[in-house]
Design an enzyme around this catalytic site. Structure first.
Site, PDB file in Angstrom:
ATOM      1  N   ARG A 128       0.836  -1.203   0.000  1.00 40.66           N
ATOM      2  CA  ARG A 128       0.000   0.000   0.000  1.00 40.66           C
ATOM      3  C   ARG A 128       0.867   1.248   0.000  1.00 40.66           C
ATOM      4  O   ARG A 128       0.394   2.345   0.254  1.00 40.66           O
ATOM      5  CB  ARG A 128      -0.916  -0.022   1.234  1.00 40.66           C
ATOM      6  CG  ARG A 128      -2.100   0.910   1.143  1.00 40.66           C
ATOM      7  CD  ARG A 128      -3.170   0.615   2.154  1.00 40.66           C
ATOM      8  NE  ARG A 128      -2.678   0.443   3.513  1.00 40.66           N
ATOM      9  CZ  ARG A 128      -3.465   0.340   4.578  1.00 40.66           C
ATOM     10  NH1 ARG A 128      -4.774   0.396   4.432  1.00 40.66           N
ATOM     11  NH2 ARG A 128      -2.957   0.163   5.774  1.00 40.66           N
TER      12      ARG A 128
ATOM     13  N   GLY B 242      -4.440  -1.547  -2.724  1.00 46.40           N
ATOM     14  CA  GLY B 242      -3.408  -0.545  -2.480  1.00 46.40           C
ATOM     15  C   GLY B 242      -3.924   0.809  -2.050  1.00 46.40           C
ATOM     16  O   GLY B 242      -3.140   1.747  -1.855  1.00 46.40           O
TER      17      GLY B 242
ATOM     18  N   ARG C  72       4.341   9.939   3.793  1.00 50.65           N
ATOM     19  CA  ARG C  72       5.167   9.785   4.985  1.00 50.65           C
ATOM     20  C   ARG C  72       6.638   9.819   4.586  1.00 50.65           C
ATOM     21  O   ARG C  72       6.996   9.502   3.450  1.00 50.65           O
ATOM     22  CB  ARG C  72       4.825   8.506   5.747  1.00 50.65           C
ATOM     23  CG  ARG C  72       4.933   7.218   4.970  1.00 50.65           C
ATOM     24  CD  ARG C  72       4.460   6.045   5.801  1.00 50.65           C
ATOM     25  NE  ARG C  72       4.676   4.769   5.133  1.00 50.65           N
ATOM     26  CZ  ARG C  72       4.409   3.589   5.658  1.00 50.65           C
ATOM     27  NH1 ARG C  72       3.905   3.517   6.879  1.00 50.65           N
ATOM     28  NH2 ARG C  72       4.629   2.469   4.994  1.00 50.65           N
TER      29      ARG C  72
ATOM     30  N   ASP D 136       8.368  -7.651   9.240  1.00 49.56           N
ATOM     31  CA  ASP D 136       8.287  -6.706   8.117  1.00 49.56           C
ATOM     32  C   ASP D 136       7.842  -5.328   8.571  1.00 49.56           C
ATOM     33  O   ASP D 136       7.868  -4.372   7.778  1.00 49.56           O
ATOM     34  CB  ASP D 136       7.337  -7.239   7.034  1.00 49.56           C
ATOM     35  CG  ASP D 136       5.958  -7.584   7.572  1.00 49.56           C
ATOM     36  OD1 ASP D 136       5.878  -8.531   8.360  1.00 49.56           O
ATOM     37  OD2 ASP D 136       4.971  -6.917   7.211  1.00 49.56           O
ATOM     38  N   ASN D 137       7.446  -5.199   9.846  1.00 49.02           N
ATOM     39  CA  ASN D 137       7.086  -3.888  10.404  1.00 49.02           C
ATOM     40  C   ASN D 137       8.157  -3.351  11.339  1.00 49.02           C
ATOM     41  O   ASN D 137       7.899  -2.435  12.123  1.00 49.02           O
ATOM     42  CB  ASN D 137       5.760  -3.982  11.176  1.00 49.02           C
ATOM     43  CG  ASN D 137       4.579  -4.244  10.271  1.00 49.02           C
ATOM     44  OD1 ASN D 137       4.638  -3.980   9.077  1.00 49.02           O
ATOM     45  ND2 ASN D 137       3.514  -4.798  10.817  1.00 49.02           N
TER      46      ASN D 137
ATOM     47  N   ASP E 261       4.876   1.968  10.427  1.00 55.03           N
ATOM     48  CA  ASP E 261       3.619   1.278  10.096  1.00 55.03           C
ATOM     49  C   ASP E 261       2.593   1.394  11.219  1.00 55.03           C
ATOM     50  O   ASP E 261       2.421   0.488  12.037  1.00 55.03           O
ATOM     51  CB  ASP E 261       3.866  -0.193   9.739  1.00 55.03           C
ATOM     52  CG  ASP E 261       4.588  -0.351   8.424  1.00 55.03           C
ATOM     53  OD1 ASP E 261       4.650   0.619   7.659  1.00 55.03           O
ATOM     54  OD2 ASP E 261       5.101  -1.450   8.155  1.00 55.03           O
TER      55      ASP E 261
END
EC number: 2.7.7.-
Length: 513
Positions: free
Chosen positions: A101, A134, A191, A268-269, A278
């Site tokens: 996303r 997305g 961001r 993955d975060n 995230d």
């Protein structure tokens, strides 16, 4: 805005898929895939972070820049892309993941030479969207925009938010994954971060057996983001891993300081730079509860509960160590470094608690005191932030029932009041052993304990107002979060109203939040 100054050095450094093909698929042996944002023809600006734009070198916003804020009608100098990474999700290997996303515009360098990556969230599908569109909805975008800035002003390492805009589209979402999807207003956040590299980028290269590319990524990361590492050969990779472990431990200490619960600490975060990254089903903690998780997807196991965050960070670092082992090639070093994580974390954690209580430094007996404090907070269901605010105001004449009842989520009966009185006597006894003055002690507390935290119910109210076309709450919250150690708005310094106890988006959230 100086959009023409944005570059894409990552694309020149590493192998990628340049097809611009949005088909969701595996992309082996590459670190990114170029992809064009969906393009939104009727964007509407909600908020723009002027100070951040100036700081990173983009400069002032003009009306003509609105399209850039949602990724539409981009100039030729910007080749947009999404990165590939992997990860462990809720303890299980998930394989290839990637920016599902998020789409990167590239990197900008300010006048001081500082580099910042710029990324859209919600600008359309990528090869890594995993059967999703997305897009992003307003509620999740507002939460990311405001909370990342709140964390920054609290002094916590984090990604930051540049802009928030309506996309002009409606997006279908099932907020609680209960078979009740509804259309919501779509939005896009920009961001920023020094880098969005995650543990998962390194995990992917290891899983694919791309050891040469893994080493190239390590060298790139050290050269660009770890200037303190001046060693060479194998030692620089060892120094890198120790640095990542320490940054991650320091971040966990900061989360504990303010009562932040991430909600989904998958590998993955996890930022390789030790940033909070995230913002999904997160929450600032209201009543103190080590077992609290705001993420409905994390129930009933509560893997990512507040009190487990350091433990999970350590677990994630073990997975990173496994990915880096072919390059570091010293299992004993990796094991020793990981085993030292807990020692480093707990020492830093207890020193942080000393500051929250106004102690001059860590003493041996403080461990028992802190354990008693944790038991008290949970037994009396005291508000984490407001408890310390009230502690700053306490005097020998204070009526404890009257003073602490407004910050308790449970009734302070005689038994609980007696427990509180005993603890306060312990606290006063510990303060008397301080080698610093009362004024210095209070000053330490005021610098460590925020007066304002961005609670979920306040975010909920703000999102409802923006949906109704109002921005007064957004402006007020922005002012408050930019000054978290001051009490600008006393109405925000109250415990969560009971009317929000079971409201989706307040006490409970999903990964879709």
């Amino acid at each position: 805005m100086n959009i023409e100054q944005i570059k894409q050095p990552f694309l020149k450094k590493f192998p990628g898929d340049f097809s611009n093909n949005p088909t969701q698929r595996g992309t082996p042996k590459v670190l990114f895939a170029t992809i064009e944002p969906a393009g939104f023809e009727q964007p509407q600006l909600i908020a723009f972070n002027e100070a951040l734009s100036e700081e990173i070198g983009l400069g002032k916003f003009e009306e003509k820049d609105l399209n850039f804020l949602v990724g539409s009608h981009l100039p030729n100098n910007i080749q947009t892309y999404a990165t590939a990474y992997a990860g462990h999700q809720f303890g299980n290997w998930a394989g290839q993941l990637g920016d599902g996303r998020a789409i990167l515009a590239g990197e900008i360098t300010n006048a001081e030479g500082k580099k910042t990556e710029i990324q859209w969230k919600g600008a359309g599908a990528t090869p890594y969207s995993r059967r999703a569109d997305g897009r992003a909805v307003l509620r999740s975008s507002v939460r990311e925009y405001l909370m990342s800035e709140a964390m920054y002003h609290l002094g916590i390492p984090t990604t930051r938010a540049l802009s928030l805009a309506f996309s002009g589209e409606d997006v279908l979402r099932d907020i609680m994954y209960n078979g009740n999807p509804q259309y919501e207003k779509g939005a896009v956040v920009i961001r920023t971060a020094e880098s969005f590299l995650r543990f998962g980028h390194f995990e992917l290269m290891f899983a694919q057996g791309e050891h040469s590319l893994l080493q190239d990524l390590l060298d790139f990361t050290i050269e660009n983001y770890f200037p303190e590492i001046v060693s060479s050969d194998q030692q620089k990779y060892k120094d890198f891993f120790e640095n990542v472990c320490n940054r991650t431990a320091d971040l966990m200490v900061e989360w504990f300081r303010v009562g932040f619960v991430h909600g989904v600490m998958n590998t993955d975060n996890m930022s390789i730079l030790g940033l909070t990254i995230d913002y999904g089903p997160y929450s600032m903690m209201d009543e103190y509860n080590l077992n609290f998780t705001p993420n409905t997807t994390d129930l009933p196991g509560r893997r990512y509960a507040f009190g487990k965050q350091a433990q999970i960070a350590n677990w994630n670092l073990w997975k990173l160590a496994n990915a880096l082992q072919p390059i570091i090639n010293d299992e004993k070093f990796l094991e020793n470094t990981l085993n030292n994580f807990g020692v480093y974390f707990w020492e830093a954690h207890d020193k942080m608690l000393c500051k929250k209580f106004g102690f001059d430094g860590l003493k041996k007996e403080d461990e028992v005191f802190f354990n008693n404090w944790q038991s008290l907070m949970q037994e009396l269901a005291l508000d984490h932030t407001l408890f310390f605010n009230q502690l700053e105001k306490i005097t020998p004449e204070t009526d404890l029932h009257e003073h602490f009842s407004p910050v308790a989520y449970a009734v302070l009966n005689e038994e609980k009041l007696s427990r509180l009185k005993d603890f306060m006597e312990q606290y006063q006894s510990r303060l008397h052993s301080n080698s610093i003055s009362k004024a210095e002690s209070l000053d330490l507390m005021k610098k460590t304990n925020p007066k304002f935290i961005l609670r979920n119910y306040l975010l909920y109210q703000c999102i409802e107002e923006i949906n109704a076309g109002k921005t007064a709450m957004l402006m007020k919250l922005t002012q408050a979060l930019e000054n978290p150690y001051q009490e600008l708005f006393p109405e925000f310094s109250v415990k969560r109203p009971s009317s929000y106890d079971n409201t989706a988006g307040c006490s409970t959230l999903s990964c879709s939040s």
